[in-house]
Design a protein around this motif. Structure first.
Motif, mmCIF file in Angstrom:
data_model
loop_
_atom_site.group_PDB
_atom_site.id
_atom_site.type_symbol
_atom_site.label_atom_id
_atom_site.label_comp_id
_atom_site.label_asym_id
_atom_site.label_seq_id
_atom_site.Cartn_x
_atom_site.Cartn_y
_atom_site.Cartn_z
ATOM 1 N N THR A 152 -40.076 -32.378 -87.591
ATOM 2 C CA THR A 152 -40.005 -31.790 -86.243
ATOM 3 C C THR A 152 -41.604 -30.649 -86.551
ATOM 4 O OG1 THR A 152 -38.992 -30.184 -88.132
ATOM 5 C CG2 THR A 152 -37.634 -31.608 -86.928
ATOM 6 N N THR A 153 -42.572 -31.817 -86.843
ATOM 7 C CA THR A 153 -44.011 -30.178 -86.186
ATOM 8 C C THR A 153 -44.106 -30.410 -84.741
ATOM 9 O OG1 THR A 153 -45.266 -32.738 -87.444
ATOM 10 C CG2 THR A 153 -45.097 -30.766 -88.946
ATOM 11 N N ASN A 154 -45.379 -30.243 -84.595
ATOM 12 C CA ASN A 154 -46.255 -30.205 -83.809
ATOM 13 C C ASN A 154 -45.873 -31.833 -82.650
ATOM 14 O OD1 ASN A 154 -46.789 -27.396 -82.756
ATOM 15 N ND2 ASN A 154 -47.972 -28.190 -84.334
ATOM 16 N N PRO A 155 -45.036 -31.311 -81.946
ATOM 17 C CA PRO A 155 -45.498 -32.634 -81.239
ATOM 18 C C PRO A 155 -45.933 -33.539 -80.583
ATOM 19 C CG PRO A 155 -43.688 -31.447 -79.862
ATOM 20 C CD PRO A 155 -43.885 -31.151 -80.984
ATOM 21 N N ALA A 156 -46.736 -34.766 -80.364
ATOM 22 C CA ALA A 156 -47.893 -35.122 -79.394
ATOM 23 C C ALA A 156 -47.464 -36.211 -78.849
ATOM 24 C CB ALA A 156 -48.917 -35.503 -80.935
ATOM 25 N N VAL A 157 -48.778 -36.053 -77.628
ATOM 26 C CA VAL A 157 -48.404 -37.023 -76.985
ATOM 27 C C VAL A 157 -48.554 -38.955 -77.220
ATOM 28 C CG1 VAL A 157 -48.706 -37.918 -74.522
ATOM 29 C CG2 VAL A 157 -48.730 -35.432 -74.586
ATOM 30 N N ALA A 158 -47.432 -39.925 -77.439
ATOM 31 C CA ALA A 158 -47.924 -40.768 -77.665
ATOM 32 C C ALA A 158 -48.022 -42.035 -76.335
ATOM 33 C CB ALA A 158 -46.656 -41.534 -78.593
ATOM 34 N N ALA A 159 -49.039 -42.521 -77.174
ATOM 35 C CA ALA A 159 -49.806 -43.844 -75.675
ATOM 36 C C ALA A 159 -48.528 -45.292 -76.324
ATOM 37 C CB ALA A 159 -51.026 -44.131 -76.661
ATOM 38 N N PRO A 160 -47.228 -45.259 -74.990
ATOM 39 C CA PRO A 160 -46.518 -45.879 -75.244
ATOM 40 C C PRO A 160 -48.063 -47.626 -76.371
ATOM 41 C CG PRO A 160 -46.719 -45.108 -72.941
ATOM 42 C CD PRO A 160 -47.841 -44.528 -73.537
ATOM 43 N N THR A 161 -48.594 -47.751 -76.356
ATOM 44 C CA THR A 161 -49.098 -48.802 -75.834
ATOM 45 C C THR A 161 -49.379 -49.111 -77.998
ATOM 46 O OG1 THR A 161 -51.233 -48.736 -75.361
ATOM 47 C CG2 THR A 161 -49.293 -50.150 -73.401
ATOM 48 N N ASP A 162 -49.449 -48.119 -78.450
ATOM 49 C CA ASP A 162 -50.165 -47.832 -79.847
ATOM 50 C C ASP A 162 -49.341 -47.879 -80.323
ATOM 51 O OD1 ASP A 162 -51.973 -45.812 -78.790
ATOM 52 O OD2 ASP A 162 -51.445 -43.958 -79.649
ATOM 53 N N VAL A 163 -48.004 -48.359 -79.868
ATOM 54 C CA VAL A 163 -47.279 -48.902 -81.539
ATOM 55 C C VAL A 163 -46.243 -49.442 -80.573
ATOM 56 C CG1 VAL A 163 -45.582 -48.049 -83.417
ATOM 57 C CG2 VAL A 163 -47.300 -47.072 -83.084
ATOM 58 N N THR A 164 -46.220 -51.049 -80.938
ATOM 59 C CA THR A 164 -44.665 -51.575 -79.351
ATOM 60 C C THR A 164 -44.168 -52.357 -80.862
ATOM 61 O OG1 THR A 164 -46.998 -53.438 -79.809
ATOM 62 C CG2 THR A 164 -46.729 -51.425 -77.743
ATOM 63 N N LEU A 165 -43.574 -53.247 -80.308
ATOM 64 C CA LEU A 165 -42.147 -54.020 -80.986
ATOM 65 C C LEU A 165 -41.541 -55.240 -80.466
ATOM 66 C CD1 LEU A 165 -39.892 -52.751 -83.483
ATOM 67 C CD2 LEU A 165 -39.003 -53.986 -81.417
ATOM 68 N N THR A 166 -41.314 -56.353 -81.043
ATOM 69 C CA THR A 166 -41.236 -57.572 -80.206
ATOM 70 C C THR A 166 -39.569 -58.356 -81.434
ATOM 71 O OG1 THR A 166 -42.699 -59.356 -80.864
ATOM 72 C CG2 THR A 166 -42.609 -57.986 -78.969
ATOM 73 N N ALA A 167 -39.391 -58.819 -80.081
ATOM 74 C CA ALA A 167 -37.847 -59.024 -81.469
ATOM 75 C C ALA A 167 -37.572 -60.360 -81.186
ATOM 76 C CB ALA A 167 -36.620 -58.453 -81.595
ATOM 77 N N ALA A 168 -37.112 -61.136 -81.547
ATOM 78 C CA ALA A 168 -37.040 -62.398 -81.437
ATOM 79 C C ALA A 168 -35.409 -62.555 -82.347
ATOM 80 C CB ALA A 168 -37.564 -63.369 -81.849
ATOM 81 N N GLY A 169 -34.781 -63.520 -81.785
ATOM 82 C CA GLY A 169 -33.232 -64.118 -82.484
ATOM 83 C C GLY A 169 -33.227 -65.603 -83.232
ATOM 84 N N GLY A 170 -32.384 -65.295 -84.354
ATOM 85 C CA GLY A 170 -32.762 -66.676 -85.005
ATOM 86 C C GLY A 170 -31.060 -66.842 -85.570
ATOM 87 N N ILE A 171 -31.235 -67.586 -86.994
ATOM 88 C CA ILE A 171 -30.218 -68.381 -86.741
ATOM 89 C C ILE A 171 -29.433 -66.922 -87.611
ATOM 90 C CG2 ILE A 171 -28.566 -70.172 -88.453
ATOM 91 C CD1 ILE A 171 -30.174 -72.281 -87.422
ATOM 92 N N ASN A 172 -28.942 -65.961 -87.518
ATOM 93 C CA ASN A 172 -27.418 -65.524 -88.016
ATOM 94 C C ASN A 172 -29.015 -64.271 -88.551
ATOM 95 O OD1 ASN A 172 -25.569 -67.707 -89.437
ATOM 96 N ND2 ASN A 172 -24.602 -65.744 -88.357
#
Length: 155
Positions: A21-41
């Protein structure tokens, strides 16, 4: 029950990110990204952290609806330890029933002076969404009696 699950998820997510909850900074959307893939369970997430600092927290949750908060369809996981360092790292969330899901995520950094966040769940500020929920399909193993085929075999 569904309302309680959503409230529980919101409370857990908010409590986990409460220290940020400290001073919020403006984060560039591409600074951290996530991809996801499903597998068996399972669902494997790959976090790309293009910043110089490790992530303090990186929560993953699954839901059945892309338009709303996770219901939660599979347990909340914090993958910061496995996948939060600078660079590209993966983590696997096991024991997920077969089905179609949307992966929600929220990652943050906090250096004590300012805080940045990325993801689909903007706990601190609704204007900070940097991504949309990711659709994944989790499959069941292909078994014939006690013999189960490995992932990708016979596809």
């Amino acid at each position: 029950m569904k309302i309680m699950a959503r409230a529980t998820l919101a409370t857990l997510t908010a409590a986990t990110l409460l220290p940020f909850t400290t001073n919020p900074a403006v984060a560039a959307p591409t600074d951290v990204t996530l991809t996801a893939a499903g597998g068996i369970n399972e669902v494997t997430v790959t976090v790309t952290n293009n910043t110089a600092e490790a992530l303090s927290v990186c929560l993953i949750a699954g839901g059945h609806d892309a338009a709303g908060p996770p219901d939660p369809a599979f347990p909340i996981a914090d993958v910061a330890a496995e996948a939060g360092a600078p660079g590209t790292h993966s983590a696997t969330i096991p024991d997920i029933p077969a089905g179609n899901y949307f992966v929600y995520w929220a990652c943050a950094q906090d250096d004590g002076q300012e805080q940045e966040q990325w993801g689909t769940v903007p706990v601190l500020d609704p204007n900070k969404v940097t991504a949309q929920p990711i659709p994944v399909t989790v499959t069941a193993p292909k078994c014939f009696g006690s013999l189960c085929l490995p992932d990708g075999f016979g596809s």
